[in-house]
Scaffold this active site. Structure first.
Site, PDB file in Angstrom:
ATOM      1  N   GLY A 163      36.884  47.410  31.052  1.00  0.00           N
ATOM      2  CA  GLY A 163      37.410  47.547  32.400  1.00  0.00           C
ATOM      3  C   GLY A 163      38.023  49.067  32.649  1.00  0.00           C
ATOM      4  O   GLY A 163      38.679  49.688  31.574  1.00  0.00           O
ATOM      5  N   LYS A 212      49.514  50.100  44.376  1.00  0.00           N
ATOM      6  CA  LYS A 212      50.306  50.548  43.339  1.00  0.00           C
ATOM      7  C   LYS A 212      50.098  52.271  43.320  1.00  0.00           C
ATOM      8  O   LYS A 212      51.073  53.021  42.612  1.00  0.00           O
ATOM      9  CB  LYS A 212      49.745  50.202  42.046  1.00  0.00           C
ATOM     10  CG  LYS A 212      50.188  48.499  41.794  1.00  0.00           C
ATOM     11  CD  LYS A 212      49.741  47.923  40.762  1.00  0.00           C
ATOM     12  CE  LYS A 212      50.306  46.560  40.452  1.00  0.00           C
ATOM     13  NZ  LYS A 212      50.289  46.025  38.907  1.00  0.00           N
ATOM     14  N   GLY A 214      42.937  50.222  37.658  1.00  0.00           N
ATOM     15  CA  GLY A 214      44.468  50.562  37.388  1.00  0.00           C
ATOM     16  C   GLY A 214      45.179  50.019  36.174  1.00  0.00           C
ATOM     17  O   GLY A 214      45.852  50.444  35.532  1.00  0.00           O
ATOM     18  N   SER A 215      44.795  48.645  36.038  1.00  0.00           N
ATOM     19  CA  SER A 215      45.642  47.972  34.715  1.00  0.00           C
ATOM     20  C   SER A 215      45.235  48.409  33.484  1.00  0.00           C
ATOM     21  O   SER A 215      45.873  48.616  32.613  1.00  0.00           O
ATOM     22  CB  SER A 215      45.812  46.297  34.941  1.00  0.00           C
ATOM     23  OG  SER A 215      44.517  45.982  35.285  1.00  0.00           O
ATOM     24  N   ASN A 254      54.895  50.071  40.079  1.00  0.00           N
ATOM     25  CA  ASN A 254      54.867  48.718  40.495  1.00  0.00           C
ATOM     26  C   ASN A 254      56.702  48.508  40.803  1.00  0.00           C
ATOM     27  O   ASN A 254      56.706  47.272  41.213  1.00  0.00           O
ATOM     28  CB  ASN A 254      54.415  47.635  39.524  1.00  0.00           C
ATOM     29  CG  ASN A 254      55.423  47.587  38.094  1.00  0.00           C
ATOM     30  OD1 ASN A 254      56.025  48.733  37.843  1.00  0.00           O
ATOM     31  ND2 ASN A 254      55.495  46.716  37.406  1.00  0.00           N
ATOM     32  N   SER A 283      57.306  36.635  41.827  1.00  0.00           N
ATOM     33  CA  SER A 283      58.218  37.383  41.775  1.00  0.00           C
ATOM     34  C   SER A 283      59.529  36.884  42.268  1.00  0.00           C
ATOM     35  O   SER A 283      60.746  37.040  41.668  1.00  0.00           O
ATOM     36  CB  SER A 283      57.886  38.938  42.238  1.00  0.00           C
ATOM     37  OG  SER A 283      56.927  39.458  41.467  1.00  0.00           O
TER      38      SER A 283
END
Ligand code: NDP
Length: 265
Positions: free
Chosen positions: A122, A66, A125-126, A87, A19
């Site tokens: 899955g 997050k 979180g994502s 995020n 980032s």
């Protein structure tokens, strides 16, 4: 120096984060007097004090904060409210406003394809971010996970969920198959080879959220001639959307600058 704006990405671990590279390049290219740093955060306690003490104008939040840092914000906007994960934080009139750009970052990769239904492997979180953005765009979503606890929240919110071991994959066809597990980090498949092969046989696109190295999931998908996408552009797009919120300028200018240093092809 007095007008220098400071931004930071908070996480643990954080040393690997790209980032600062992306955001600092945008500041440089657009002539903005700002800097972006990494910050190794031990705990989400007292985050607000830290934010104000550092005199930050904005921040990105990564694993594992997050969800926990939602409480540090004065207001949560957009899809972050549904996902219950942020995020990006932007300071607005001395208030901390939380956003989620992971979901739109993901969707930016696939919006141009004609996708009617998707399988998400899955339930972390994502997966939540992806499930919401797909649903919002009228794509039918099925979710499978190796264990039950993380599926609970998806079930409550009306998503079709299955335990991987009980999933009757023969009854389904998916245009898009997303590996939203962390299996690829350990270079293992998220499902048995035979189950994945059967699913891929009728699919068009395979997406693995991991980036930066080859993974078995996309290798297998290639054998079945699927279009394969890894997480590198999701990372890029979430940064573009976050930068646009930080600077309150349109995505296009930022996208042009970031893409110059982050060639993901
Ligand atoms: P979480 O820890 O919240 O969830 C992990 C999920 O993976 C859970 O559903 C877990 O199952 C499942 N899982 C873990 N290992 C295996 C395995 N070996 N086989 C099958 N399932 C497994 O992680 P996140 O959702 O935050 O992140 C998932 C991945 O996405 C990570 O690799 C992360 O780096 C990547 N990511 C990439 C982004 C990008 O910009 N490209 C952005 C965000 C994340 P269970 O519930 O049973 O524990």
């Amino acid at each position: 120096m007095a007008n220098l704006r400071l931004y930071a990405v908070f996480g643990n671990p954080i040393a690997h984060s790209k980032s600062p590279l992306l955001h600092n390049y945008v500041f440089y290219k657009l002539g903005i007097d700002a800097r972006y740093i990494r910050y190794h955060l031990e705990t989400s306690d007292n985050f607000r004090d830290l934010f104000f003490n550092l005199n930050l104008s904005g921040a990105n939040i990564t694993l594992p904060f997050k969800e926990s840092l939602i409480e540090s914000c004065d207001e949560i906007r957009g899809i972050a409210k549904e996902i219950n994960a942020i995020n990006t934080i932007v300071m607005e009139d001395s208030k901390l406003i939380g956003y989620n750009t992971d979901a739109t970052g993901f969707y930016q990769n696939i919006f141009k394809f004609n996708i009617k239904n998707a399988l998400i492997i899955g339930a972390g979180g994502s997966a939540k971010a992806i499930a919401y953005i797909l649903k919002e765009n009228n794509i039918k979503v099925s979710i499978i996970n190796r264990s039950e606890p993380n599926l609970k929240d998806f079930r409550i919110r009306g998503f079709e969920c299955h335990l991987s071991s009980e999933f009757k994959y023969q009854d389904y066809q998916f245009d898009l198959v997303v590996n939203a597990t962390s299996s690829s980090i350990n270079n293992v498949l998220p499902l048995s080879t035979s189950m994945l092969e059967s699913i891929f046989r009728d699919s068009k696109i395979a997406f693995d959220l991991m980036y930066g190295k080859e993974c078995k999931f996309l290798e297998l998908a290639k054998k079945y001639n699927l279009k394969v996408i890894d997480g590198s552009k999701m990372l890029l797009y979430q940064a573009i959307f976050a930068s646009s919120l930080f600077l309150n300028i349109n995505n296009e200018k930022i996208s042009k600058a970031m893409s110059e240093i982050y060639n993901t092809d």
